[in-house]
Scaffold this motif. Structure first.
Motif, short mmCIF file in Angstrom:
data_model
loop_
_atom_site.label_atom_id
_atom_site.label_comp_id
_atom_site.label_asym_id
_atom_site.label_seq_id
_atom_site.Cartn_x
_atom_site.Cartn_y
_atom_site.Cartn_z
N ASP A 104 0.86 -1.28 0.15
CA ASP A 104 0.11 0.24 0.02
C ASP A 104 0.81 1.30 -0.23
N LYS A 105 0.50 2.39 -0.60
CA LYS A 105 1.30 3.63 -0.67
C LYS A 105 1.47 4.06 0.55
N PHE A 110 6.00 5.75 4.34
CA PHE A 110 6.58 5.56 5.53
C PHE A 110 7.85 4.84 5.44
N ALA A 111 8.04 4.04 5.06
CA ALA A 111 9.27 3.43 4.74
C ALA A 111 10.41 4.23 4.12
N THR A 356 8.00 -2.29 11.89
CA THR A 356 7.42 -3.07 10.91
C THR A 356 6.15 -2.53 10.32
N ALA A 357 6.24 -2.62 8.81
CA ALA A 357 4.86 -2.48 8.38
C ALA A 357 4.11 -3.80 7.90
N ALA A 358 2.89 -3.78 8.02
CA ALA A 358 2.05 -4.94 7.79
C ALA A 358 1.08 -4.60 6.95
N ASP A 363 -7.49 -4.89 3.76
CA ASP A 363 -7.10 -3.75 3.49
C ASP A 363 -6.47 -3.05 5.01
N TRP A 364 -6.08 -3.77 5.89
CA TRP A 364 -5.65 -3.32 7.23
C TRP A 364 -4.18 -3.12 7.12
#
Length: 409
Positions: A104-105, A110-111, A356-358, A363-364
């Motif tokens: 997701d954008k 964020f990254a 971490t990104a999940a 779409d959570w």
């Protein structure tokens, strides 16, 4: 992307790590760079080169490695080699406009922001064209300009190579011009009903709806009138959705409940007695095949394929048959099992700094320190035994207390 040229003497270039030995070689190479940079007769320019680490590829592997390398260097090696810590730099090269394009954008943004804060040099739109023993050459997509970047170590994480044993087998069966083995939806190697392939050595060749459009229409058109009532189409709906999963993806994209609604939408009417001819039927399904995508070469896909095949083999003599290819529609054949269907359970992207990104189903989106603990939980749950889980968790505990292992073993 252009194929990069590699010189034979580059000893500090590593492909995507696939074995424990590969990871150990990478760690030894990082430490060797620090050792050489710490020698008193090493020039300042050479120190900068030795301690410049380049990661090629902005997918999950490249991003995770760059983040972990940053943590390893700043939290552990900087303590052991304080005299050279200011010379360290990390560059992440990505040929497209953004890293983590499959996420997701919100995660991508964020990254990229986090890497900028951490001091990781992110260069997007940079295609690698040549790698020598001390320099990596990139071509800027926007300007066409070629630049040479000195480095101490490069890690290549833009894809994986095919194992020699697989390449030899592909040549023997006439698939030598492919990157990976081609299988059908039952994971059988094309042309060989008793040979199965799964994981990143193979890809599923999903059959296209438009290849069988006439056979589908004729099957539903029982009276051979050349036209088809939507209500008469119900009989073949289940078979079609079973055989062509791209239809379901297309329906979700169009926010339609079933094929009947798709046909009604194409006709511009919601009456069940509306008649369709073959041309209108083709127009209704014309965009369906554009939804076809190859499955990603991830452990999640391979795990589900392994479970699927194990279940098939265990029940080989007990199962009913299901439509194989367009054969049931054509009335000439069936198969024991449902085709393999991949169910995406979400994906994680560790970003370093215990964050971490999940991106999970529904779409959570979750980003931050709490997601790191969710990643720990999921990772531990997927290990094969309690012994392995305890060993991994104890390693995490030692790292929290004592730092990462910086030995060359």
């Amino acid at each position: 992307m252009e194929n990069p040229v590699f010189e034979k003497r580059h000893v500090s270039l590593f492909n995507k790590s696939k074995e424990v030995e590969d990871a150990q070689r990478i760690r030894r190479s990082v430490i060797d760079c620090f050792e050489k940079a710490s020698l008193p007769n090493t020039s300042e320019e050479e120190r900068k080169r030795l301690l410049h680490f380049v990661v090629v590829g902005g997918g999950p592997t490249g991003v995770e490695f760059a983040a972990e390398l940053h943590d390893f260097v700043t939290e552990d090696l900087a303590v052991l080699y304080p005299s050279v810590k200011d010379y360290v730099s990390i560059t992440l090269l990505e040929a497209t406009d953004h890293i983590l394009n499959m996420f997701d954008k919100r995660i991508t943004d964020f990254a990229e922001d986090k890497f900028q804060r951490d001091g990781i040099n992110l260069k997007t739109g940079s295609m690698v064209v040549k790698v020598t023993g001390k320099e990596i050459s990139t071509k800027e997509r926007a300007t066409g300009e070629t630049k040479s970047i000195p480095y101490g170590m490069v890690v290549w994480s833009t894809g994986i190579g095919t194992r020699p044993v697989i390449m030899d087998f592909m040549k023997q069966i006439g698939q030598g011009n492919r990157r990976v083995l081609a299988t059908d939806e039952w994971l059988r190697v094309e042309g060989y009903d008793k040979i199965y392939a799964l994981g990143d050595c193979a890809t599923i060749n999903q059959r296209k709806v438009m290849e069988d459009i006439a056979a589908i229409f004729n099957k539903a058109d029982k009276n051979k009138s050349g036209t088809l009532r939507i209500k008469d189409f119900q009989e073949v709906i289940d078979d079609i959705c079973e055989r062509y999963p791209q239809i379901e993806i297309h329906l979700k994209k169009k926010k339609l409940r079933n094929i009947v609604e798709l046909l009604e939408h194409a006709k511009g009417s919601e009456k069940e007695n509306v008649e369709l001819d073959i041309e209108l039927f083709k127009r209704a399904l014309a965009e369906v095949d554009t939804q076809m995508k190859n499955l990603p070469p991830t452990a999640q896909v391979a795990s589900q394929q392994g479970t699927y095949l194990a279940d098939c083999f265990n029940r080989m003599e007990l199962c009913e048959t299901y439509p194989e290819g367009p054969l049931r529609i054509r009335g000439t054949g069936r198969h024991r099992f449902h085709p393999f269907r991949y169910k995406h359970l979400g994906q994680f992207a560790p970003l370093g700094g215990e964050q971490t990104a999940a991106q999970l189903p529904g779409d959570w989106i979750s980003i931050g320190h709490s997601t790191q603990w969710l990643w720990y939980s999921v990772y531990a749950s997927k290990l094969v035994s309690w012994r392995t889980r305890l060993l991994v968790i104890s390693d995490w505990g030692r790292r929290f207390i004592f730092g990462r292992d910086s030995s060359r073993i």
